[in-house]
Design an enzyme around this catalytic site. Structure first.
Site, PDB file in Angstrom:
ATOM      1  N   ASP A 166      44.149  32.442  37.298  1.00 26.65           N
ATOM      2  CA  ASP A 166      42.793  31.946  37.082  1.00 26.65           C
ATOM      3  C   ASP A 166      41.954  33.142  36.617  1.00 26.65           C
ATOM      4  O   ASP A 166      42.358  34.294  36.817  1.00 26.65           O
ATOM      5  CB  ASP A 166      42.252  31.383  38.407  1.00 26.65           C
ATOM      6  CG  ASP A 166      40.778  31.092  38.346  1.00 26.65           C
ATOM      7  OD1 ASP A 166      40.346  30.434  37.385  1.00 26.65           O
ATOM      8  OD2 ASP A 166      40.042  31.531  39.265  1.00 26.65           O
ATOM      9  N   ASP A 215      37.817  33.260  36.417  1.00 27.44           N
ATOM     10  CA  ASP A 215      36.548  33.482  37.125  1.00 27.44           C
ATOM     11  C   ASP A 215      36.763  33.508  38.632  1.00 27.44           C
ATOM     12  O   ASP A 215      37.260  32.548  39.222  1.00 27.44           O
ATOM     13  CB  ASP A 215      35.549  32.391  36.743  1.00 27.44           C
ATOM     14  CG  ASP A 215      35.204  32.475  35.275  1.00 27.44           C
ATOM     15  OD1 ASP A 215      34.748  33.547  34.845  1.00 27.44           O
ATOM     16  OD2 ASP A 215      35.425  31.486  34.552  1.00 27.44           O
TER      17      ASP A 215
HETATM   18  C1  XBP Z   1      35.207  28.750  36.298  1.00 28.96           C
HETATM   19  C2  XBP Z   1      34.222  27.773  35.891  1.00 28.96           C
HETATM   20  C3  XBP Z   1      33.479  28.017  34.658  1.00 28.96           C
HETATM   21  C4  XBP Z   1      32.560  29.191  34.668  1.00 28.96           C
HETATM   22  C5  XBP Z   1      31.667  29.140  33.492  1.00 28.96           C
HETATM   23  O1  XBP Z   1      36.340  28.103  36.837  1.00 28.96           O
HETATM   24  O2  XBP Z   1      34.020  26.765  36.510  1.00 28.96           O
HETATM   25  O3  XBP Z   1      32.700  26.891  34.398  1.00 28.96           O
HETATM   26  O4  XBP Z   1      31.752  29.173  35.834  1.00 28.96           O
HETATM   27  O5  XBP Z   1      32.369  29.124  32.296  1.00 28.96           O
HETATM   28  P1  XBP Z   1      37.761  28.861  36.951  1.00 28.96           P
HETATM   29  P2  XBP Z   1      31.904  28.184  31.063  1.00 28.96           P
HETATM   30  O6  XBP Z   1      37.597  29.886  38.025  1.00 28.96           O
HETATM   31  O7  XBP Z   1      38.705  27.797  37.324  1.00 28.96           O
HETATM   32  O8  XBP Z   1      38.081  29.453  35.622  1.00 28.96           O
HETATM   33  O9  XBP Z   1      30.421  28.181  31.039  1.00 28.96           O
HETATM   34  O10 XBP Z   1      32.508  28.866  29.855  1.00 28.96           O
HETATM   35  O11 XBP Z   1      32.479  26.817  31.311  1.00 28.96           O
HETATM   36 MG    MG Z   2      38.160  30.659  39.796  1.00 21.38          MG
END
Ligand code: XBP
Ligand code: MG
Length: 251
Positions: free
Chosen positions: A8, A10
Site C-alpha cells: 500500500d 498512503d
Molecule cells: C489512500 C486514499 C487516497 C488518498 C488520497 O488509500 O484513500 O484517497 O488519501 O489520494 P491507500 P487521491 O492507503 O489505500 O492508498 O486524492 O489521489 O485519491
Molecule cells: Mg493506506
C-alpha cells in the site's frame, strides 16, 4: 513460499495523509474560492472514505449540504486535479520521507529476487512522485506492477485492486504478502485472499485489524541485535510468517 510483496502507499510507504494529502485538499479548496477547511481531526473521519474524489463528494453531502453545482461530478474532478497538482508539488520538496524500515525492506526483498508491486487507492502520479522524491526515478522499475486509483471500478475496502495485481503478475494470492496501514486496506487484501502485515499510524491506531497476520508500529530500523525481534521485520521474518501459515493449514 513467499514470492511477492504488495505495498500500500498512503500510510504504509510514507505518512502522506496529515501533512500531504490533507494540505493539498485545503490548497485546492482555497484556490477555488471555497471556505472549506479539513482540520487534522476532521480529516481522520474523512479517511474512512477512500479515494480523493469520493472523499470530497462525501464531504459535500455530509458537511456542505447547501452547496450546489450543475455538474457536481465535473466540479469535483477538476478540484481533485488541482489537489493532485498541489500534492505532487509538495512531494517534490522532499518533506515527506518513507516510513521507518521501508527502504531497507524494499532493497532487501529486491536483492533476494522477491517480486514487488503496489496496490493503492491514490492517483498514479502521486505514487510516481513519491517514489521519485524518496528513492529516485530508478525505483519505479523495482515494481513489476503499480496498480493505482481508478484503474479498478471499486476502491478499497473492495478487493479489486489486489485482485488486479494478482492477475497482472500471474501469481497466486497465497504466495503474496500485503503491507497495509488501515482497516480498509486490510479488508481489501484479505478479500483477495492475501495475508497482511499492518504497520499502523496515528490515523489508523484504533482501526479494527482482525484477521491481520501481524500488527506493528513500524517495520523497525537500526541495529537488529539491539532490537526486539518483533520490532524488526526483515525478509526472513516475513518468510517465517508465511511458513507458519503453511504449517497451520498442513501444507
Ligand atoms: C489512500 C486514499 C487516497 C488518498 C488520497 O488509500 O484513500 O484517497 O488519501 O489520494 P491507500 P487521491 O492507503 O489505500 O492508498 O486524492 O489521489 O485519491
Ligand atoms: Mg493506506
Amino acid at each position: 513460499m513467499l514470492t511477492t510483496l504488495i505495498w500500500d502507499v498512503d500510510g504504509t510507504l510514507a505518512d502522506t495523509e496529515r501533512d500531504g494529502h490533507r494540505v493539498a485538499f485545503n490548497q485546492a479548496f482555497t484556490e477555488a474560492g471555497l471556505n472549506w477547511h479539513w482540520s487534522v481531526e476532521l480529516y481522520g473521519e474523512l479517511l474512512q472514505v477512500t479515494g480523493g474524489k469520493e472523499r470530497i463528494l462525501f464531504y459535500v453531502q455530509h458537511y456542505q449540504p447547501d452547496f450546489t453545482q450543475a455538474d457536481l461530478k465535473g466540479f469535483i474532478a477538476h478540484l481533485h486535479q488541482r489537489k493532485t497538482y498541489f500534492y505532487t508539488q509538495l512531494l517534490n520538496t522532499g518533506v515527506i520521507p518513507l516510513r521507518v524500515g521501508v527502504e531497507r525492506l524494499l532493497r532487501e526483498a529486491k536483492a533476494a529476487g522477491i517480486r514487488l508491486a503496489i496496490a493503492t487507492t491514490t492517483t498514479p502520479e502521486n505514487v510516481t512522485e513519491l517514489l521519485k522524491a524518496t528513492l529516485g526515478a530508478e525505483s519505479l522499475t523495482w515494481f513489476e506492477c503499480i496498480a493505482a486509483g481508478d484503474i479498478v471500478p471499486a476502491k478499497k475496502p473492495a478487493p479489486d485492486i489486489y485482485q488486479y495485481v494478482v492477475e497482472q503478475m500471474q501469481v497466486r494470492p497465497e504466495q503474496c504478502l500485503a503491507l497495509e496501514d488501515s482497516a480498509n486496506g486490510l479488508k481489501a487484501a484479505l478479500g483477495a485472499g492475501i495475508k497482511t502485515v499492518i504497520t499502523r499510524n496515528d490515523y489508523t491506531r484504533a482501526d479494527d485489524f482482525t484477521g491481520a497476520s501481524l500488527v506493528l508500529e513500524s517495520l523497525g530500523e537500526g541495529n537488529k541485535s539491539l532490537t526486539e525481534p518483533s520490532d524488526y521485520i526483515d525478509l526472513a521474518s516475513l518468510q517465517q510468517l508465511m511458513q507458519g501459515f503453511q504449517e497451520q493449514v498442513g501444507a
